[in-house]
Design a protein around this motif. Sequence first.
Motif, PDB file in Angstrom:
ATOM      1  N   ALA A   1       0.832  -1.197   0.000  1.00 46.99           N
ATOM      2  CA  ALA A   1       0.000   0.000   0.000  1.00 46.99           C
ATOM      3  C   ALA A   1       0.873   1.256   0.000  1.00 46.99           C
ATOM      4  N   THR A   2       0.305   2.348  -0.456  1.00 46.84           N
ATOM      5  CA  THR A   2       1.016   3.619  -0.447  1.00 46.84           C
ATOM      6  C   THR A   2       1.406   4.000   0.980  1.00 46.84           C
ATOM      7  N   GLY A   3       2.672   4.325   1.179  1.00 42.65           N
ATOM      8  CA  GLY A   3       3.166   4.706   2.494  1.00 42.65           C
ATOM      9  C   GLY A   3       3.531   3.544   3.396  1.00 42.65           C
ATOM     10  N   GLU A   4       3.429   2.318   2.896  1.00 48.17           N
ATOM     11  CA  GLU A   4       3.718   1.128   3.712  1.00 48.17           C
ATOM     12  C   GLU A   4       5.166   0.702   3.546  1.00 48.17           C
ATOM     13  N   PHE A   5       5.736   0.171   4.627  1.00 51.82           N
ATOM     14  CA  PHE A   5       7.041  -0.491   4.579  1.00 51.82           C
ATOM     15  C   PHE A   5       6.791  -1.992   4.729  1.00 51.82           C
ATOM     16  N   LEU A   6       7.086  -2.749   3.679  1.00 57.88           N
ATOM     17  CA  LEU A   6       6.923  -4.197   3.697  1.00 57.88           C
ATOM     18  C   LEU A   6       8.286  -4.847   3.841  1.00 57.88           C
ATOM     19  N   GLY A   7       8.431  -5.720   4.831  1.00 57.32           N
ATOM     20  CA  GLY A   7       9.676  -6.445   5.018  1.00 57.32           C
ATOM     21  C   GLY A   7       9.639  -7.789   4.308  1.00 57.32           C
ATOM     22  N   VAL A   8      10.784  -8.192   3.762  1.00 51.84           N
ATOM     23  CA  VAL A   8      10.936  -9.504   3.126  1.00 51.84           C
ATOM     24  C   VAL A   8      12.123 -10.180   3.789  1.00 51.84           C
ATOM     25  N   TRP A   9      11.869 -11.316   4.417  1.00 50.48           N
ATOM     26  CA  TRP A   9      12.921 -12.003   5.168  1.00 50.48           C
ATOM     27  C   TRP A   9      13.048 -13.439   4.673  1.00 50.48           C
ATOM     28  N   GLY A  10      14.245 -13.974   4.778  1.00 53.08           N
ATOM     29  CA  GLY A  10      14.489 -15.369   4.432  1.00 53.08           C
ATOM     30  C   GLY A  10      15.980 -15.630   4.453  1.00 53.08           C
ATOM     31  N   HIS A  11      16.344 -16.902   4.515  1.00 49.92           N
ATOM     32  CA  HIS A  11      17.758 -17.262   4.510  1.00 49.92           C
ATOM     33  C   HIS A  11      18.361 -17.000   3.128  1.00 49.92           C
ATOM     34  N   ASN A  12      19.679 -17.063   3.036  1.00 52.26           N
ATOM     35  CA  ASN A  12      20.357 -16.918   1.751  1.00 52.26           C
ATOM     36  C   ASN A  12      19.847 -17.960   0.754  1.00 52.26           C
ATOM     37  N   GLY A  13      19.693 -17.530  -0.504  1.00 52.94           N
ATOM     38  CA  GLY A  13      19.292 -18.465  -1.549  1.00 52.94           C
ATOM     39  C   GLY A  13      17.805 -18.716  -1.650  1.00 52.94           C
ATOM     40  N   MET A  14      16.988 -17.949  -0.921  1.00 58.72           N
ATOM     41  CA  MET A  14      15.546 -18.162  -0.939  1.00 58.72           C
ATOM     42  C   MET A  14      14.829 -17.332  -2.002  1.00 58.72           C
ATOM     43  N   GLY A  15      15.574 -16.458  -2.719  1.00 56.68           N
ATOM     44  CA  GLY A  15      14.967 -15.714  -3.819  1.00 56.68           C
ATOM     45  C   GLY A  15      14.641 -14.272  -3.517  1.00 56.68           C
ATOM     46  N   LYS A  16      15.124 -13.745  -2.390  1.00 54.57           N
ATOM     47  CA  LYS A  16      14.772 -12.370  -2.003  1.00 54.57           C
ATOM     48  C   LYS A  16      15.330 -11.336  -2.992  1.00 54.57           C
ATOM     49  N   SER A  17      16.618 -11.421  -3.282  1.00 49.12           N
ATOM     50  CA  SER A  17      17.214 -10.467  -4.215  1.00 49.12           C
ATOM     51  C   SER A  17      16.689 -10.684  -5.632  1.00 49.12           C
ATOM     52  N   THR A  18      16.404 -11.918  -5.988  1.00 49.68           N
ATOM     53  CA  THR A  18      15.808 -12.193  -7.296  1.00 49.68           C
ATOM     54  C   THR A  18      14.447 -11.515  -7.414  1.00 49.68           C
ATOM     55  N   LEU A  19      13.679 -11.526  -6.339  1.00 50.08           N
ATOM     56  CA  LEU A  19      12.389 -10.838  -6.337  1.00 50.08           C
ATOM     57  C   LEU A  19      12.570  -9.350  -6.612  1.00 50.08           C
ATOM     58  N   MET A  20      13.530  -8.734  -5.950  1.00 54.43           N
ATOM     59  CA  MET A  20      13.753  -7.304  -6.147  1.00 54.43           C
ATOM     60  C   MET A  20      14.149  -7.011  -7.590  1.00 54.43           C
ATOM     61  N   ARG A  21      15.018  -7.836  -8.147  1.00 52.47           N
ATOM     62  CA  ARG A  21      15.478  -7.614  -9.512  1.00 52.47           C
ATOM     63  C   ARG A  21      14.362  -7.860 -10.524  1.00 52.47           C
ATOM     64  N   ALA A  22      13.492  -8.804 -10.225  1.00 49.83           N
ATOM     65  CA  ALA A  22      12.350  -9.037 -11.116  1.00 49.83           C
ATOM     66  C   ALA A  22      11.355  -7.878 -11.044  1.00 49.83           C
TER      67      ALA A  22
END
Length: 228
Positions: free
Chosen positions: A26-47
């Motif tokens: 939502a507008t103005g929201e801070f959403l956290g994304v957590w997970g161990h290494n290799g779970m796809g977090k940075s891939t999500l950001m790049r996608a």
Amino acid sequence: MMLEVRGLDSGYGRIPILNAISLDVATGEFLGVWGHNGMGKSTLMRALMGYLPANAGKVMFEGTDITHAPTHQRVRLGMGFVPQGREIFPALSVMDNLLMGCAKDPGDSNKTVDAVLEDFPRLKPLLGRVGGLLSGGEQQLLALARCLCGHPKIVLLDEPTEGIQPSIIEEMIATLHRLRERSGLTMILVEQNRDFISALAQRVIIMQKGSVARETTPQAFHDEATLA
């Protein structure tokens, strides 16, 4: 809703990484994304930024379908990205790094930089210094400030505390809180530091093997049973 993601699949060539990712911000929201290494977090950001193709699903930004939009179009719409590893221009001065952040809408670049520096006083005495000579924490602040020079509506912040001294981590938390309260900044925050993500995020999604395993609150985020 600022960002809507439905059933997003992505990866590197024929190697699938993300599997049916769905999330809202939502507008103005801070959403956290957590997970161990290799779970796809940075891939999500790049996608989400268009560096990687969407093989399935849909990405909507403020009602506009950007599923197959190139990165520069997403930036012009108001998406900003601070990548893992910071990726500043090490041979350029701090000032020139900030001016590069104004490239989307140069206008009065010096005025834009001056306004951003009010939230990053640590950078003011460093404007003439080459970016590659800054400490890791100073480089992280520079990367964030450079992103904000583009006036983004949403910032994707990837692993900002990696290798950063505690004093700058606290400074970053205070700065991001201030920006959210003053300008309504929206953010997706990928982080493994649970204290940092809990201090900023209003919701946390936990990723496992390229999928969203569950959503939780920052308060419940420190519960070891939840993380297990």
